[in-house]
Design an enzyme around this catalytic site. Structure first.
Site, PDB file in Angstrom:
ATOM      1  N   GLU A 280      14.402  -1.699   5.466  1.00 38.90           N
ATOM      2  CA  GLU A 280      13.065  -0.177   5.119  1.00 38.90           C
ATOM      3  C   GLU A 280      13.261   0.531   4.476  1.00 38.90           C
ATOM      4  OE1 GLU A 280       9.909  -0.917   6.459  1.00 38.90           O
ATOM      5  OE2 GLU A 280      10.701  -2.685   7.124  1.00 38.90           O
ATOM      6  N   TRP A 283      11.718  -1.542   1.245  1.00 39.44           N
ATOM      7  CA  TRP A 283      10.695  -1.317   0.771  1.00 39.44           C
ATOM      8  C   TRP A 283      10.580  -0.125   0.152  1.00 39.44           C
ATOM      9  CZ3 TRP A 283       6.826  -5.141   1.097  1.00 39.44           C
ATOM     10  CH2 TRP A 283       7.741  -6.666   1.997  1.00 39.44           C
ATOM     11  N   TRP A 311     -16.824  -6.493  -1.109  1.00 41.68           N
ATOM     12  CA  TRP A 311     -16.532  -5.485  -0.513  1.00 41.68           C
ATOM     13  C   TRP A 311     -17.765  -5.170   0.879  1.00 41.68           C
ATOM     14  CZ3 TRP A 311     -11.632  -5.826   1.041  1.00 41.68           C
ATOM     15  CH2 TRP A 311     -11.157  -5.524  -0.020  1.00 41.68           C
ATOM     16  N   ASN A 346       3.829   2.874  11.786  1.00 46.26           N
ATOM     17  CA  ASN A 346       4.190   1.914  10.760  1.00 46.26           C
ATOM     18  C   ASN A 346       2.822   0.400  11.386  1.00 46.26           C
ATOM     19  OD1 ASN A 346       4.339   0.747   8.453  1.00 46.26           O
ATOM     20  ND2 ASN A 346       5.430  -0.652   8.590  1.00 46.26           N
ATOM     21  N   TRP A 364     -10.061  -1.629   0.481  1.00 49.76           N
ATOM     22  CA  TRP A 364      -8.837  -0.702   0.776  1.00 49.76           C
ATOM     23  C   TRP A 364      -8.590   0.490   0.235  1.00 49.76           C
ATOM     24  CZ3 TRP A 364      -5.762   0.048  -3.693  1.00 49.76           C
ATOM     25  CH2 TRP A 364      -5.564  -0.115  -4.518  1.00 49.76           C
ATOM     26  N   TRP A 387      -1.310  -0.713   1.424  1.00 52.81           N
ATOM     27  CA  TRP A 387      -2.978  -1.326   1.172  1.00 52.81           C
ATOM     28  C   TRP A 387      -3.198  -2.062   0.799  1.00 52.81           C
ATOM     29  CZ3 TRP A 387      -6.436   0.662   4.610  1.00 52.81           C
ATOM     30  CH2 TRP A 387      -6.877   1.534   5.185  1.00 52.81           C
TER      31      TRP A 387
END
Length: 480
Positions: A280, A283, A311, A346, A364, A387
């Site tokens: 993590e 990331w 969208w 998360n 987004w 996102w």
């Protein structure tokens, strides 16, 4: 002749493992002047949102207290940064300005301008790595290109040695009384209408709070991290992200603390938990790597096919998502936790992002901006990567057809319904079998729990199956 240096604090609000501060103290300087400059206009859309500003206020207060305890004090000024530094150089007689590097697009451009401005005045400048384990330009593929997929990126760096964190100073030189400072309150970081009580109750900003959080995580949570991290009703994650964002603790300190714990207590199972947690941290590194190399991604999808995605422009759906009144319990619980505490687990971040971009088909960027204003740990790199991952259009993105079913997410990761009961009290008396999909519950079960759909709790804003089919049909247009 006496020499003096300025240390420019930004998002490195700590004394330990602060390379810029240590370099200034180790240099041939008689005085070191710590300064924080409030200049949100220089950051454009990257200026801190409302929840971040609340955190920033209390983090700066903690840093000021820590500096005073060692004999120094924090000088607070308003921007523009170059002008504020000019005035402070004149007042202090400083011949050098040191800072720690950041990697967001507006910050990089601002720092280049400031450095050129100071160089023109023959002021020594030096910047240092403190925010990441691996600076973005130090990692590349065999083709000398940036990584776009996490697994090979992490494989390339995970075995690199991590530098030993620098110790905090035991004392600091005094800063002359004649050097003035703005008051922290004058920066106006706290809201006029007190909506931030939940943030104050949930968090302890500052370097001491960061280390308390790390100690609790390593001692009490790390050994079960791999199994508990996806359960939002359990304190199964580190909750270090806002502390890392504001630099109250550095990633080197986190990695070394985990490795020390493993050396003392580690077993095979513990190693698996630790590796999962360290990935993590990986990331976070990957997010900054991608943002540095693709600075347009906060606004534009990395996968350019999605620039023509159809969208929906559903303003009502967006508003109900923001308020946590979608009629989908896991989504509503996550959005209400966010509003109350400035944080969201998360697992819920992925769930609510999938729901907004795929079931509601809202772009987004709208979700990213809401997170930016409401998360205490809103970080441009992490926010953008997350996102775009959820929307299927970014680096190492989840395939678009991977659409989270929020009811199933609840059944799997909140099987007893404790998380939903906490944040959606309207459903508190509904049994676990029905709490994640009340629209499918028998009438008697709803009546016994005091739930009236459309009255005490909303009907679902969309049909999950139908909206999934519509999202996949829209993606087919993009693929063609």
């Amino acid at each position: 002749m006496k020499k003096r240096a300025i240390v420019w604090f930004r998002r490195d609000l700590r004394l330990a493992d602060n390379p810029a501060l240590c370099a200034a103290l180790d240099g041939d300087f008689d005085t070191v002047v710590p300064v924080f400059i409030e200049a949100p206009d220089e950051l454009g859309d990257e200026a801190p949102g409302g929840a971040q500003r609340v955190w920033q206020h209390f983090s700066l207060a903690a840093l000021a207290a820590d500096l005073e305890a060692l004999g120094s004090r924090l000088i607070i000024r308003r921007g523009p940064s170059a002008d504020a530094l000019d005035r402070l150089i004149e007042e202090s007689g400083a011949t050098a300005v040191y800072w720690n590097r950041l990697y967001d697009p507006h910050t990089i451009e601002r720092d280049k301008r400031v450095k050129a401005h100071l160089d023109d005045q023959s002021i020594e400048t030096a910047s240092f790595p403190a925010h990441l384990l691996y600076e973005p330009w130090t990692v590349s593929t065999r083709q000398n290109a940036p990584y776009k997929v996490f697994t090979p990126f992490w494989k390339a760096v995970r075995d690199r040695p991590v530098a030993t964190p620098l110790a905090a100073p035991s004392e600091l030189p005094a800063v002359w009384d004649r050097i003035g400072s703005e008051s922290l309150d004058a920066l106006g970081l706290l809201p006029d209408i007190r909506w931030d009580e939940g943030i104050r109750e949930a968090w302890t900003p500052g370097e001491a709070g960061a280390h308390d959080r790390l100690d609790h995580f390593v001692d009490d949570v790390l050994g079960r991290y791999a199994t508990d991290r996806d359960r939002p009703a359990v304190l199964g994650t580190s909750y270090l992200s806002p502390h890392l964002h504001w630099g109250e603790i550095g990633p080197r300190q986190v990695v070394h603390r985990v490795e020390e714990w493993l050396a003392e207590h580690g077993r095979d199972g513990d190693r698996a938990d630790a590796n999962t947690f360290l990935s993590e941290i990986g990331w976070r590194e990957f997010a900054h790597h991608v943002l540095y190399h693709f600075p347009e991604t906060p606004e534009r999808p990395l996968d350019t096919r999605f620039e023509s995605f159809p969208w929906s422009g559903d303003d009502e759906g967006l508003a109900r998502w923001q308020r946590g009144t979608t009629g989908i319990p896991m989504v509503d619980a996550g959005m209400r936790e966010l509003w109350a505490t400035g944080y969201m687990h998360n697992r819920l971040r992925m769930t609510v992002a999938s729901f907004l971009t795929k079931n509601l088909r809202v772009a987004w960027q709208h979700g990213e901006r809401w997170f930016w204003d409401t998360l205490v740990d809103a970080d441009l790199a992490n926010n953008t990567l997350g996102w775009q991952w959820a929307a299927g259009c970014g680096a190492d993105a989840a395939p678009f057809f991977r659409i989270f079913n929020p009811a199933r997410q609840g059944e799997r990761f909140d099987p007893d319904g404790h998380y939903v009961r906490r944040w959606v009290p309207e459903l508190a008396n509904l049994d676990a079998k029905h709490i994640h999909a009340p629209w499918a519950a028998p009438g008697k079960a709803l009546a016994d729990a005091g739930v009236v759909l459309g009255d005490t709790y909303p009907e679902p804003i969309v049909d999950l199956k139908a909206s999934r089919r519509e999202a996949l049909a829209a993606f087919d247009q993009v693929k063609k």
